[in-house]
Design a protein around this motif. Structure first.
Motif, PDB file in Angstrom:
ATOM      1  N   LEU A  61       0.838  -1.194   0.000  1.00  0.00           N
ATOM      2  CA  LEU A  61       0.000   0.000   0.000  1.00  0.00           C
ATOM      3  C   LEU A  61       0.875   1.246   0.000  1.00  0.00           C
ATOM      4  N   MET A  62       0.374   2.330  -0.572  1.00  0.00           N
ATOM      5  CA  MET A  62       1.151   3.555  -0.688  1.00  0.00           C
ATOM      6  C   MET A  62       0.955   4.451   0.528  1.00  0.00           C
ATOM      7  N   ASN A  63       1.305   3.932   1.699  1.00  0.00           N
ATOM      8  CA  ASN A  63       1.187   4.697   2.934  1.00  0.00           C
ATOM      9  C   ASN A  63       2.518   5.360   3.279  1.00  0.00           C
ATOM     10  N   VAL A  64       2.469   6.342   4.169  1.00  0.00           N
ATOM     11  CA  VAL A  64       3.683   7.039   4.571  1.00  0.00           C
ATOM     12  C   VAL A  64       4.638   6.103   5.307  1.00  0.00           C
ATOM     13  N   GLY A  65       4.109   5.091   5.987  1.00  0.00           N
ATOM     14  CA  GLY A  65       4.957   4.106   6.665  1.00  0.00           C
ATOM     15  C   GLY A  65       5.380   4.542   8.052  1.00  0.00           C
ATOM     16  N   ALA A  66       5.939   3.577   8.806  1.00  0.00           N
ATOM     17  CA  ALA A  66       6.247   3.808  10.220  1.00  0.00           C
ATOM     18  C   ALA A  66       7.330   4.847  10.433  1.00  0.00           C
ATOM     19  N   ALA A  67       8.436   4.756   9.686  1.00  0.00           N
ATOM     20  CA  ALA A  67       9.582   5.646   9.932  1.00  0.00           C
ATOM     21  C   ALA A  67       9.239   7.102   9.600  1.00  0.00           C
ATOM     22  N   LYS A  68       8.730   7.332   8.394  1.00  0.00           N
ATOM     23  CA  LYS A  68       8.376   8.701   8.018  1.00  0.00           C
ATOM     24  C   LYS A  68       7.178   9.198   8.821  1.00  0.00           C
ATOM     25  N   GLY A  69       6.279   8.268   9.139  1.00  0.00           N
ATOM     26  CA  GLY A  69       5.122   8.637   9.948  1.00  0.00           C
ATOM     27  C   GLY A  69       5.529   9.129  11.317  1.00  0.00           C
ATOM     28  N   SER A  70       6.482   8.444  11.938  1.00  0.00           N
ATOM     29  CA  SER A  70       6.988   8.864  13.237  1.00  0.00           C
ATOM     30  C   SER A  70       7.680  10.219  13.151  1.00  0.00           C
ATOM     31  N   PHE A  71       8.390  10.447  12.049  1.00  0.00           N
ATOM     32  CA  PHE A  71       9.061  11.729  11.840  1.00  0.00           C
ATOM     33  C   PHE A  71       8.045  12.876  11.818  1.00  0.00           C
ATOM     34  N   VAL A  72       6.943  12.671  11.108  1.00  0.00           N
ATOM     35  CA  VAL A  72       5.933  13.732  11.008  1.00  0.00           C
ATOM     36  C   VAL A  72       5.181  13.904  12.327  1.00  0.00           C
ATOM     37  N   THR A  73       4.875  12.799  13.013  1.00  0.00           N
ATOM     38  CA  THR A  73       4.184  12.935  14.299  1.00  0.00           C
ATOM     39  C   THR A  73       5.053  13.689  15.304  1.00  0.00           C
ATOM     40  N   ASN A  74       6.357  13.509  15.227  1.00  0.00           N
ATOM     41  CA  ASN A  74       7.253  14.277  16.097  1.00  0.00           C
ATOM     42  C   ASN A  74       7.196  15.767  15.771  1.00  0.00           C
ATOM     43  N   LEU A  75       7.073  16.085  14.470  1.00  0.00           N
ATOM     44  CA  LEU A  75       6.906  17.491  14.079  1.00  0.00           C
ATOM     45  C   LEU A  75       5.610  18.059  14.634  1.00  0.00           C
ATOM     46  N   ILE A  76       4.549  17.252  14.587  1.00  0.00           N
ATOM     47  CA  ILE A  76       3.261  17.692  15.123  1.00  0.00           C
ATOM     48  C   ILE A  76       3.383  17.976  16.618  1.00  0.00           C
ATOM     49  N   THR A  77       4.048  17.077  17.330  1.00  0.00           N
ATOM     50  CA  THR A  77       4.237  17.260  18.767  1.00  0.00           C
ATOM     51  C   THR A  77       5.024  18.533  19.061  1.00  0.00           C
ATOM     52  N   LYS A  78       6.015  18.820  18.215  1.00  0.00           N
ATOM     53  CA  LYS A  78       6.838  20.006  18.410  1.00  0.00           C
ATOM     54  C   LYS A  78       6.088  21.291  18.073  1.00  0.00           C
ATOM     55  N   GLU A 237      12.850  28.152   4.561  1.00  0.00           N
ATOM     56  CA  GLU A 237      13.985  27.387   5.068  1.00  0.00           C
ATOM     57  C   GLU A 237      13.599  25.919   4.969  1.00  0.00           C
ATOM     58  N   THR A 238      14.314  25.167   4.131  1.00  0.00           N
ATOM     59  CA  THR A 238      13.923  23.792   3.822  1.00  0.00           C
ATOM     60  C   THR A 238      15.020  22.802   4.185  1.00  0.00           C
ATOM     61  N   THR A 239      14.624  21.744   4.860  1.00  0.00           N
ATOM     62  CA  THR A 239      15.528  20.631   5.136  1.00  0.00           C
ATOM     63  C   THR A 239      14.906  19.359   4.588  1.00  0.00           C
ATOM     64  N   VAL A 240      15.735  18.481   4.044  1.00  0.00           N
ATOM     65  CA  VAL A 240      15.268  17.190   3.525  1.00  0.00           C
ATOM     66  C   VAL A 240      15.865  16.082   4.371  1.00  0.00           C
ATOM     67  N   SER A 241      15.019  15.291   4.987  1.00  0.00           N
ATOM     68  CA  SER A 241      15.457  14.150   5.795  1.00  0.00           C
ATOM     69  C   SER A 241      15.280  12.880   4.977  1.00  0.00           C
ATOM     70  N   GLU A 242      16.318  12.054   4.948  1.00  0.00           N
ATOM     71  CA  GLU A 242      16.301  10.841   4.141  1.00  0.00           C
ATOM     72  C   GLU A 242      15.911   9.628   4.974  1.00  0.00           C
ATOM     73  N   PHE A 243      15.229   8.685   4.301  1.00  0.00           N
ATOM     74  CA  PHE A 243      14.759   7.466   4.949  1.00  0.00           C
ATOM     75  C   PHE A 243      14.990   6.277   4.029  1.00  0.00           C
ATOM     76  N   ALA A 244      15.368   5.157   4.612  1.00  0.00           N
ATOM     77  CA  ALA A 244      15.478   3.908   3.863  1.00  0.00           C
ATOM     78  C   ALA A 244      14.100   3.249   3.839  1.00  0.00           C
ATOM     79  N   THR A 245      13.634   2.885   2.646  1.00  0.00           N
ATOM     80  CA  THR A 245      12.350   2.204   2.516  1.00  0.00           C
ATOM     81  C   THR A 245      12.565   0.884   1.787  1.00  0.00           C
ATOM     82  N   ALA A 246      11.493   0.103   1.679  1.00  0.00           N
ATOM     83  CA  ALA A 246      11.575  -1.184   0.984  1.00  0.00           C
ATOM     84  C   ALA A 246      11.893  -0.994  -0.492  1.00  0.00           C
TER      85      ALA A 246
END
Length: 263
Positions: A61-78, A237-246
């Motif tokens: 499925l084309m979901n954001v996935g656990a790793a990137k999902g956690s990254f965004v939820t941390n942004l929401i918390t911040k 101001e833009t930052t790009v964070s990289e993630f390993a996916t399947a």
């Protein structure tokens, strides 16, 4: 009326392109036939885990996935936005994940805009199962048309605190331009989070958000903008964070609106 190319009836990632072949509806059958369905009700994390189970065991499925999902939820918390918008809801995975984070951090609403009515229907069912209908609202329609309706017609949105872009990559920049034109990107307040900027990639979008205001003004002179009116004077101001996916390396771009030049 929309003033940009129509999104294709597929969801692509790198060399993997998946037609809307019924797997999303099959996901619903899988989840509602699980023996632990009672434990899933009202539990966003368990619903997300069930979607992950289907993804890993049956169909991708084309979901954001656990790793990137956690990254965004941390942004929401911040950042603790009161309202967050999503462009491209698919089956509701990110709406559940981020909607729960919005609720946990005192927010009021997560708006998920999804063009495909079948996907929106699946998302609505899963959001309801997760017990998040009080926070998450699924809106069916093209992203640009719905944004104009929310901002210009209904006046429900006066500023964008945080927006997650995860639909067709060719629409990333036009939709950002529309947000600029609508005047809802506020220096010191707004953040734009874009998924899949490395794979399959969004080079035109990255060119814009990583450019200086002077470079953007030059781009405006060269590009065919149609009826769109971007604002090159917003300072990003833009930052790009990289993630390993399947499927290989991918990236999430976080763009903060930090100022506005007066020209």
């Amino acid at each position: 009326m929309s003033n940009r190319p129509n999104a294709p009836p597929t969801h692509g990632l790198g060399e993997k392109t998946f037609a809307l072949d019924g797997r999303e509806v099959d996901l619903l059958h899988y989840i509602y036939s699980r023996p632990d369905i009672k434990q899933l009700r009202g539990n966003p994390q368990k619903v997300v885990s069930a979607i992950d189970d289907y993804h890993s065991k049956f169909n991708v499925l084309m979901n954001v996935g656990a790793a990137k999902g956690s990254f965004v939820t941390n942004l929401i918390t911040k950042r603790r936005p009161s309202v967050m918008i999503e462009l491209g809801g698919y089956v509701g995975y990110s709406a559940i994940l981020f909607g729960e984070a919005i609720k946990a951090n005192g927010g009021k609403q997560f708006l998920s805009i999804e063009k495909n009515p079948e996907m929106a229907a699946v998302a609505n069912q899963l959001v309801d199962l997760a017990g998040l209908r009080d926070i998450v609202r699924i809106i069916v329609g093209a992203s640009d048309e719905v944004l104009q309706e929310l901002v210009h017609d209904r006046k429900e949105i006066t500023q964008v605190e945080m927006i997650f872009i995860d639909h067709w990559q060719a629409l990333y920049r036009p939709d950002l331009w529309l947000l600029e034109e609508l005047g809802v990107l506020i220096p010191g307040t707004s953040a734009v989070v874009a998924d899949n900027v490395i794979m399959p990639g969004a080079p035109e979008y990255l060119e814009w958000v990583q450019a200086t205001t002077e470079q953007k003004r030059e781009l405006v002179k060269k590009l065919d903008l149609g009826l769109l009116t971007p604002n090159p004077n917003l300072v990003y101001e833009t930052t790009v964070s990289e993630f390993a996916t399947a499927f290989g390396k991918d990236g999430v771009a976080v763009t903060r609106v930090i100022g506005k030049e007066n020209v």
